[in-house]
Design a protein around this motif. Structure first.
Motif, PDB file in Angstrom:
ATOM      1  N   LEU A  82      21.541  -4.747   0.571  1.00 51.02           N
ATOM      2  CA  LEU A  82      21.129  -4.853   1.991  1.00 51.02           C
ATOM      3  C   LEU A  82      20.832  -3.547   2.783  1.00 51.02           C
ATOM      4  CD1 LEU A  82      20.299  -6.597   4.567  1.00 51.02           C
ATOM      5  CD2 LEU A  82      22.858  -6.858   4.772  1.00 51.02           C
ATOM      6  N   LEU A  83      21.959  -2.702   2.335  1.00 55.94           N
ATOM      7  CA  LEU A  83      22.097  -1.240   3.036  1.00 55.94           C
ATOM      8  C   LEU A  83      21.041  -0.599   2.451  1.00 55.94           C
ATOM      9  CD1 LEU A  83      25.788  -0.715   2.921  1.00 55.94           C
ATOM     10  CD2 LEU A  83      24.564  -1.211   4.907  1.00 55.94           C
ATOM     11  N   MET A  84      20.542  -0.435   1.220  1.00 56.78           N
ATOM     12  CA  MET A  84      19.557   0.306   0.600  1.00 56.78           C
ATOM     13  C   MET A  84      18.142  -0.235   1.376  1.00 56.78           C
ATOM     14  SD  MET A  84      20.659   2.904  -1.076  1.00 56.78           S
ATOM     15  CE  MET A  84      19.014   3.319  -1.609  1.00 56.78           C
ATOM     16  N   ALA A  85      18.095  -1.649   1.416  1.00 51.87           N
ATOM     17  CA  ALA A  85      16.969  -2.153   2.059  1.00 51.87           C
ATOM     18  C   ALA A  85      16.732  -1.423   3.426  1.00 51.87           C
ATOM     19  CB  ALA A  85      16.969  -3.387   2.111  1.00 51.87           C
ATOM     20  N   LEU A  86      17.658  -1.452   4.151  1.00 50.73           N
ATOM     21  CA  LEU A  86      17.486  -1.084   5.633  1.00 50.73           C
ATOM     22  C   LEU A  86      17.217   0.469   5.600  1.00 50.73           C
ATOM     23  CD1 LEU A  86      20.909  -2.258   7.136  1.00 50.73           C
ATOM     24  CD2 LEU A  86      18.625  -3.082   7.668  1.00 50.73           C
ATOM     25  N   VAL A  87      17.425   1.302   4.642  1.00 51.77           N
ATOM     26  CA  VAL A  87      17.168   2.572   4.382  1.00 51.77           C
ATOM     27  C   VAL A  87      15.572   2.777   3.954  1.00 51.77           C
ATOM     28  CG1 VAL A  87      17.300   4.712   2.843  1.00 51.77           C
ATOM     29  CG2 VAL A  87      19.424   3.534   3.623  1.00 51.77           C
ATOM     30  N   ILE A  88      15.365   1.736   3.258  1.00 57.80           N
ATOM     31  CA  ILE A  88      13.737   1.656   2.669  1.00 57.80           C
ATOM     32  C   ILE A  88      12.780   1.133   3.743  1.00 57.80           C
ATOM     33  CG2 ILE A  88      12.250   1.307   0.801  1.00 57.80           C
ATOM     34  CD1 ILE A  88      14.795   1.512  -0.986  1.00 57.80           C
ATOM     35  N   VAL A  89      13.198   0.040   4.154  1.00 57.40           N
ATOM     36  CA  VAL A  89      12.346  -0.909   5.265  1.00 57.40           C
ATOM     37  C   VAL A  89      11.396   0.021   6.146  1.00 57.40           C
ATOM     38  CG1 VAL A  89      12.193  -2.694   6.903  1.00 57.40           C
ATOM     39  CG2 VAL A  89      13.365  -3.073   4.791  1.00 57.40           C
ATOM     40  N   PRO A  90      12.006   1.188   6.733  1.00 58.30           N
ATOM     41  CA  PRO A  90      11.165   1.625   7.809  1.00 58.30           C
ATOM     42  C   PRO A  90      10.236   2.532   7.253  1.00 58.30           C
ATOM     43  CG  PRO A  90      13.579   2.018   8.163  1.00 58.30           C
ATOM     44  CD  PRO A  90      13.205   1.058   7.183  1.00 58.30           C
ATOM     45  N   SER A  91      10.024   2.689   5.927  1.00 59.74           N
ATOM     46  CA  SER A  91       9.027   3.607   5.408  1.00 59.74           C
ATOM     47  C   SER A  91       7.747   2.417   5.193  1.00 59.74           C
ATOM     48  CB  SER A  91       9.273   3.995   3.847  1.00 59.74           C
ATOM     49  OG  SER A  91      10.683   4.992   4.042  1.00 59.74           O
ATOM     50  N   PHE A  92       7.930   1.082   5.229  1.00 61.02           N
ATOM     51  CA  PHE A  92       6.954   0.317   5.138  1.00 61.02           C
ATOM     52  C   PHE A  92       6.044   0.208   6.487  1.00 61.02           C
ATOM     53  CE2 PHE A  92       9.673  -2.796   2.395  1.00 61.02           C
ATOM     54  CZ  PHE A  92       9.770  -1.866   1.452  1.00 61.02           C
ATOM     55  N   THR A  93       6.576   0.980   7.401  1.00 58.11           N
ATOM     56  CA  THR A  93       5.683   1.139   8.624  1.00 58.11           C
ATOM     57  C   THR A  93       4.778   2.178   8.672  1.00 58.11           C
ATOM     58  OG1 THR A  93       7.352   0.000   9.844  1.00 58.11           O
ATOM     59  CG2 THR A  93       5.608   1.192  11.023  1.00 58.11           C
TER      60      THR A  93
END
Length: 307
Positions: free
Chosen positions: A117-128
């Motif tokens: 979950l923590l790594m997803a929070l790091v990566i998810v903003p890059s989807f924008t």
């Protein structure tokens, strides 16, 4: 003389003039990647180098005249832009390392079942979109925003303005805003390699350091940091290389005094009818300069650390 049933028949010897058959399967598997590199890497580089020594204009066309003076025109008038690109990219890399290492360390050793979950929070903003994320910083750093009010209340803006990081009591349209935007956009490129490197470290090594009466800092300096150096080197390269060529942050968050090389190249290509050769020369100089810096860094750090 009788032959045993267990004797295996031997294959007839191959003719002396018969050549061994080559296995073409590996080459067939490499073919799509090789074509991609040729079409989208070698051809553009060759085109840029060729355009950098041409003369002409957009209306009449450009001709290859080996006009090496284009490189002189690409250096002297734009030395401020080269300097800004170098300073901003180095500052971004250092800040990303300072911010990303603790985050990656916490996720790797303290994340537990929440690592994914923590790594997803790091990566998810890059989807924008990169552009949308950069424009969002204009709202965050607006003159009457909460960030500026807090910094002004803490009398931090007076210090940063004296250092040239901000402009008077503004954060937007300043070198600090450009670097802040670049750090935000490129921070995941630093965290991911660091996390991968730290996550591979055997926790028993850290326990052994504690058993040998090492403090937390000594354990980190003698065990964790050396073992995480591949992630440090990989993260700094993945951050520095795109940062030195970035110009979106400088264009949206900076001012005319914070212009970088990418903005000058864009202006030469899109707004000046005869700017193609000089713009190509600037592109070639940036590529060669970045390559020299990266190779020097890898040589100094040791290429074995990248394995």
């Amino acid at each position: 003389m009788t032959t045993s049933l267990l004797d295996k028949p031997t294959a007839p010897p191959a003719p002396a003039d018969r050549k061994p058959r080559r296995n073409l399967t590996p080459w067939m598997l490499l073919l799509p990647g090789l074509l991609w590199l040729v079409l989208f890497f070698l051809v553009p580089i060759f085109s840029s180098v060729s355009a950098s020594v041409q003369q002409g204009n957009f209306d009449d066309g450009f001709k290859l005249t080996w006009h090496w003076a284009n490189y002189k025109a690409a250096l002297h008038p734009f030395w401020h832009q080269y300097l800004h690109s170098g300073i901003y990219s180095v500052a971004t890399t250092v800040l990303c390392l300072a911010l990303g290492y603790p985050v990656a360390y916490f996720i790797a050793f303290k994340g537990g079942k929440w690592k994914s979950l923590l790594m997803a929070l790091v990566i998810v903003p890059s989807f924008t979109s990169f552009l949308i994320r950069t424009i969002a910083w204009k709202t965050v750093l607006a003159d009457h925003g909460i960030v500026v009010r807090v910094l002004d209340h803490l009398h931090i803006l007076s210090v940063t303005s004296s250092l040239g990081i901000t402009v008077e009591h503004r954060v937007l349209a300043s070198p600090g805003a450009v670097v802040f935007g670049m750090v935000y956009n490129f921070l995941p490129f630093m965290i991911l390699p660091l996390y991968t490197s730290l996550e591979k470290i055997d926790a028993r090594l850290l326990e052994a350091g504690n058993d040998l009466y090492c403090s937390t800092f000594q354990t980190w300096r003698r065990i964790t940091l050396p073992l995480s150096m591949p992630g440090v080197i990989g993260g700094t390269l993945l951050t520095f290389i795109p940062a030195i060529g970035d110009y979106i942050n400088a264009q949206l968050l900076g001012n005319p005094n914070t212009s970088v090389v990418g903005q000058s190249i864009e202006n030469l290509f899109l707004r000046q009818t005869d700017g193609y050769p000089v713009g190509s020369a600037m592109s070639v100089l940036m590529m060669v300069g970045t390559l020299v810096l990266v190779m020097s860094y890898i040589r100094k750090a040791g290429t074995e650390d990248l394995i």
